[in-house]
Motif scaffolding. Structure first.
Motif: not given
Length: 220
Positions: A181-199
């Motif tokens: 799933v991490a590989e999928i989320l690394a795609r440019e069109d998946m940016a809205a689904l990525r979470v920066d944990f600390t921030r």
């Protein structure tokens, strides 16, 4: 005390128990929880598997004890950080809370499986003892939170800290998905689904704190 030596008194037994927990933490760093066995832990400790069961009745009970140790250390550190903050507002508190988790990857791994795995195969008395100590830490931490930020209404610190703790677990599950799933989320069109944990945790906690203050007539 070497683990292979016989534990002859309570001090030796406590030292052996602590050493077992440390070895279990090393294994969890190297292997997924589901693949770790009690036999593997016993071998890593240089103990017979039967001896290991004298200290922990199941793998879940062992790792619940490890989580408890990690939580106690984290709560103690968090209380110290709250008391040392030079300035206090919701954003500062949110950042302090989020950053306190950064150097504790083992705690993060264990929190991910606490409610879905660890608490599902422990004796009721072990679960009760864990909950009692978690409650005590939340109450002490909640008092420190109220002292650090006077805008938080008195008596609401423990409940607010519990919500902050729950936020950290939920965001961690989204921020650290399975490798595929991490590989999928690394795609440019998946940016809205990525979470920066600390921030994202810092911002979410700050929003929660502001809401807690305003909902009961406090400031921001």
């Amino acid at each position: 005390m070497a683990l292979r030596q016989r534990a002859r008194n309570d001090q030796d037994k406590q030292a052996r128990r602590a050493a077992i927990l440390t070895e279990a933490g090393v294994l969890l760093h190297e292997h997924p929880f589901a693949r770790i066995t009690m036999a593997q832990v016993a071998t890593a400790c240089g103990l017979a598997k039967g001896t290991l069961y004298l200290y922990f009745r199941s793998k879940e009970e062992l790792f619940l004890a490890l989580l408890e140790r990690e939580l106690l250390e984290w709560f103690e550190g968090l209380r110290g950080q709250l008391g040392a903050l030079p300035q206090v507002d919701a954003d500062t508190l949110g950042q302090a809370f989020a950053r306190s988790l950064e150097p504790r990857p083992l705690l993060g791994e264990l929190l991910l499986i606490l409610h879905t795995v660890l608490e599902h195969n422990v004796e009721p008395e072990a679960a009760l003892a864990f909950k009692h100590r978690l409650r005590d830490q939340l109450e002490a931490g909640g008092h420190a939170l109220e002292q650090a930020w006077p805008d938080l209404p008195r008596g609401t610190g423990a409940r607010t800290l519990l919500r902050m703790y729950a936020l950290s677990i939920g965001l961690r599950q989204v921020a650290f998905p399975a490798p595929a799933v991490a590989e999928i989320l690394a795609r440019e069109d998946m940016a809205a689904l990525r979470v920066d944990f600390t921030r994202d945790l810092a911002e979410s906690v700050a929003d929660l704190l502001r809401g807690a203050a305003h909902s009961l007539g406090g400031g921001a």
